[in-house]
Design a protein around this motif. Structure first.
Motif, PDB file in Angstrom:
ATOM      1  N   PHE A  34       0.746  -1.212   0.094  1.00  0.00           N
ATOM      2  CA  PHE A  34      -0.158  -0.075  -0.069  1.00  0.00           C
ATOM      3  C   PHE A  34       0.920   1.193  -0.027  1.00  0.00           C
ATOM      4  O   PHE A  34       1.581   1.664   0.950  1.00  0.00           O
ATOM      5  N   ALA A  35       0.951   2.253  -1.044  1.00  0.00           N
ATOM      6  CA  ALA A  35       1.710   3.217  -1.272  1.00  0.00           C
ATOM      7  C   ALA A  35       1.104   4.512  -1.810  1.00  0.00           C
ATOM      8  O   ALA A  35       1.614   5.444  -2.327  1.00  0.00           O
ATOM      9  N   ALA A  36      -0.370   4.441  -1.608  1.00  0.00           N
ATOM     10  CA  ALA A  36      -1.118   5.505  -2.212  1.00  0.00           C
ATOM     11  C   ALA A  36      -1.368   6.759  -1.405  1.00  0.00           C
ATOM     12  O   ALA A  36      -1.824   7.652  -1.913  1.00  0.00           O
ATOM     13  N   GLY A  37      -0.933   6.544  -0.333  1.00  0.00           N
ATOM     14  CA  GLY A  37      -1.589   7.604   0.693  1.00  0.00           C
ATOM     15  C   GLY A  37      -0.969   9.141   0.621  1.00  0.00           C
ATOM     16  O   GLY A  37       0.348   9.208  -0.167  1.00  0.00           O
ATOM     17  N   LYS A  38      -1.036  10.072   1.060  1.00  0.00           N
ATOM     18  CA  LYS A  38      -0.943  11.462   0.694  1.00  0.00           C
ATOM     19  C   LYS A  38       0.194  11.730   1.878  1.00  0.00           C
ATOM     20  O   LYS A  38       0.934  12.673   1.755  1.00  0.00           O
ATOM     21  N   GLY A  39       0.268  10.969   2.953  1.00  0.00           N
ATOM     22  CA  GLY A  39       1.432  11.370   4.098  1.00  0.00           C
ATOM     23  C   GLY A  39       0.993  12.684   4.562  1.00  0.00           C
ATOM     24  O   GLY A  39       2.284  13.357   4.767  1.00  0.00           O
ATOM     25  N   GLU A  40      -0.005  12.991   4.669  1.00  0.00           N
ATOM     26  CA  GLU A  40      -0.330  14.464   5.219  1.00  0.00           C
ATOM     27  C   GLU A  40       0.401  14.713   6.747  1.00  0.00           C
ATOM     28  O   GLU A  40       0.620  15.843   6.981  1.00  0.00           O
ATOM     29  N   GLU A  94      -4.801   4.424  -9.051  1.00  0.00           N
ATOM     30  CA  GLU A  94      -6.103   4.762  -8.391  1.00  0.00           C
ATOM     31  C   GLU A  94      -6.586   6.166  -8.715  1.00  0.00           C
ATOM     32  O   GLU A  94      -7.384   6.590  -8.467  1.00  0.00           O
ATOM     33  N   GLY A  95      -5.487   6.819  -9.597  1.00  0.00           N
ATOM     34  CA  GLY A  95      -5.934   8.406  -9.853  1.00  0.00           C
ATOM     35  C   GLY A  95      -5.413   9.332  -8.718  1.00  0.00           C
ATOM     36  O   GLY A  95      -4.757   8.909  -7.979  1.00  0.00           O
ATOM     37  N   LEU A 125      -8.065   5.321  -2.950  1.00  0.00           N
ATOM     38  CA  LEU A 125      -9.316   4.359  -2.534  1.00  0.00           C
ATOM     39  C   LEU A 125      -9.136   3.834  -1.087  1.00  0.00           C
ATOM     40  O   LEU A 125     -10.052   3.121  -0.972  1.00  0.00           O
ATOM     41  N   GLU A 126      -8.123   4.256  -0.434  1.00  0.00           N
ATOM     42  CA  GLU A 126      -8.014   3.604   0.925  1.00  0.00           C
ATOM     43  C   GLU A 126      -7.683   2.048   0.722  1.00  0.00           C
ATOM     44  O   GLU A 126      -7.626   1.764  -0.367  1.00  0.00           O
ATOM     45  N   THR A 127      -7.271   1.596   1.811  1.00  0.00           N
ATOM     46  CA  THR A 127      -6.692   0.205   1.701  1.00  0.00           C
ATOM     47  C   THR A 127      -7.558  -0.795   1.348  1.00  0.00           C
ATOM     48  O   THR A 127      -7.353  -1.661   0.558  1.00  0.00           O
ATOM     49  N   GLY A 128      -8.832  -0.914   1.729  1.00  0.00           N
ATOM     50  CA  GLY A 128     -10.001  -1.741   1.394  1.00  0.00           C
ATOM     51  C   GLY A 128     -10.389  -1.651  -0.284  1.00  0.00           C
ATOM     52  O   GLY A 128     -10.457  -2.561  -0.753  1.00  0.00           O
ATOM     53  N   LEU A 179     -20.083  -5.308   2.216  1.00  0.00           N
ATOM     54  CA  LEU A 179     -20.031  -3.728   2.145  1.00  0.00           C
ATOM     55  C   LEU A 179     -18.736  -3.289   1.710  1.00  0.00           C
ATOM     56  O   LEU A 179     -18.751  -2.175   1.511  1.00  0.00           O
ATOM     57  N   LYS A 180     -18.311  -4.214   0.747  1.00  0.00           N
ATOM     58  CA  LYS A 180     -17.297  -3.531  -0.115  1.00  0.00           C
ATOM     59  C   LYS A 180     -17.550  -2.582  -1.197  1.00  0.00           C
ATOM     60  O   LYS A 180     -18.720  -2.543  -1.522  1.00  0.00           O
ATOM     61  N   ARG A 181     -16.838  -1.551  -1.686  1.00  0.00           N
ATOM     62  CA  ARG A 181     -17.154  -0.319  -2.349  1.00  0.00           C
ATOM     63  C   ARG A 181     -15.957   0.056  -3.072  1.00  0.00           C
ATOM     64  O   ARG A 181     -14.877  -0.213  -2.734  1.00  0.00           O
ATOM     65  N   GLN A 182     -16.116   1.254  -3.684  1.00  0.00           N
ATOM     66  CA  GLN A 182     -14.788   1.823  -4.316  1.00  0.00           C
ATOM     67  C   GLN A 182     -13.925   2.194  -3.416  1.00  0.00           C
ATOM     68  O   GLN A 182     -12.763   1.915  -3.519  1.00  0.00           O
ATOM     69  N   ARG A 183     -14.296   2.910  -2.233  1.00  0.00           N
ATOM     70  CA  ARG A 183     -13.519   3.693  -1.562  1.00  0.00           C
ATOM     71  C   ARG A 183     -13.877   3.170  -0.044  1.00  0.00           C
ATOM     72  O   ARG A 183     -14.886   3.357   0.281  1.00  0.00           O
ATOM     73  N   PHE A 184     -12.982   2.386   0.675  1.00  0.00           N
ATOM     74  CA  PHE A 184     -13.320   1.988   1.876  1.00  0.00           C
ATOM     75  C   PHE A 184     -12.222   1.502   2.755  1.00  0.00           C
ATOM     76  O   PHE A 184     -11.150   0.901   2.261  1.00  0.00           O
TER      77      PHE A 184
END
Length: 225
Positions: free
Chosen positions: A6-12, A79-80, A84-87, A181-186
């Motif tokens: 998992f490497a998509a986070g913004k690291g705020e 993911e653009g 999309l968060e980890t889930g 409850l899976k969805r695009q972002r969770f």
């Protein structure tokens, strides 16, 4: 064997360090965080890795390339502009897993864990009725109440004797694919909570060195490690 990083986070929380550099490329003694994971995966026998990308993803892709210099084959899940968060990341990657159990690793941790343990856990998981098996650590100062408890080898939400999820684990594709409850972002924790209610999430405690590289101060502390 397959793994996702998992490497998509913004690291705020890491700003200003992440204003120009994605968190997985921040360095400890000159080596990017993501390199530690890729090298350890290769040493443990993993040969296929997918990295999810969002914030400054092209920098990560440019750095890691096709994985040949690490000894693994790397693919990317873009993911653009918004993660999309980890889930959601796992849900998008379901076709890539091809019904195989996989390891999942947060790029923003640093540890001395032997990833051969993840490889063994994949084999064990495939032969069990569990959906996932997560590595837990003693609660760090920044998470004193912990995340989960253990009853023998099964995760639960008891109020005492809690541990912190390390960001390392293994799972079956059905862990996400059959999560209603899976969805695009969770977030991943929603699927964890769902499956642990039926005793389908295992856990084990690791006592090797581990750090969540969540703040500039924690990163600085690791430079002398």
């Amino acid at each position: 064997m397959k793994a996702i990083i998992f490497a998509a986070g913004k690291g705020e929380r890491m700003r200003p360090l992440t204003d120009h550099t994605p968190k997985p490329l921040l360095t400890i003694n000159g080596k990017p965080l993501i390199d530690f994971h890729l090298e350890k995966l290769a040493q443990a026998g993993f040969n296929q890795v997918i990295i999810n990308l969002a914030y400054k993803g092209e920098m990560i892709k440019s750095h890691c390339g096709n994985g040949s210099r690490y000894g693994v084959a790397i693919e990317y899940s873009d993911e653009g502009p918004e993660p999309l968060e980890t889930g959601g990341a796992l849900n998008l990657c379901l076709p890539w897993f091809q019904n195989q159990c996989f390891a999942m690793i947060s790029a923003d941790i640093f540890c001395h864990f032997d990833y051969a343990n993840l490889a063994q856990r994949i084999t064990d998981l495939a032969n069990s009725d569990a959906q996932a098996n997560l590595a837990l650590v003693a609660n760090p100062a920044h998470n004193p109440k912990g995340d989960f408890s253990l009853q023998k080898a099964t995760l639960c939400l008891a109020q005492q004797h809690t541990y912190t999820y390390s960001g390392l684990g293994v799972a079956k594709p059905t862990f996400i694919d059959q999560f209603p409850l899976k969805r695009q972002r969770f977030p991943l924790r929603e699927a964890i909570y769902f499956w642990l209610e039926s005793g389908k999430v295992y856990g084990y405690l690791c006592d090797d060195f581990w750090s969540d590289v969540g703040t500039p101060a924690r990163l600085e502390a690791l430079q002398s490690h």
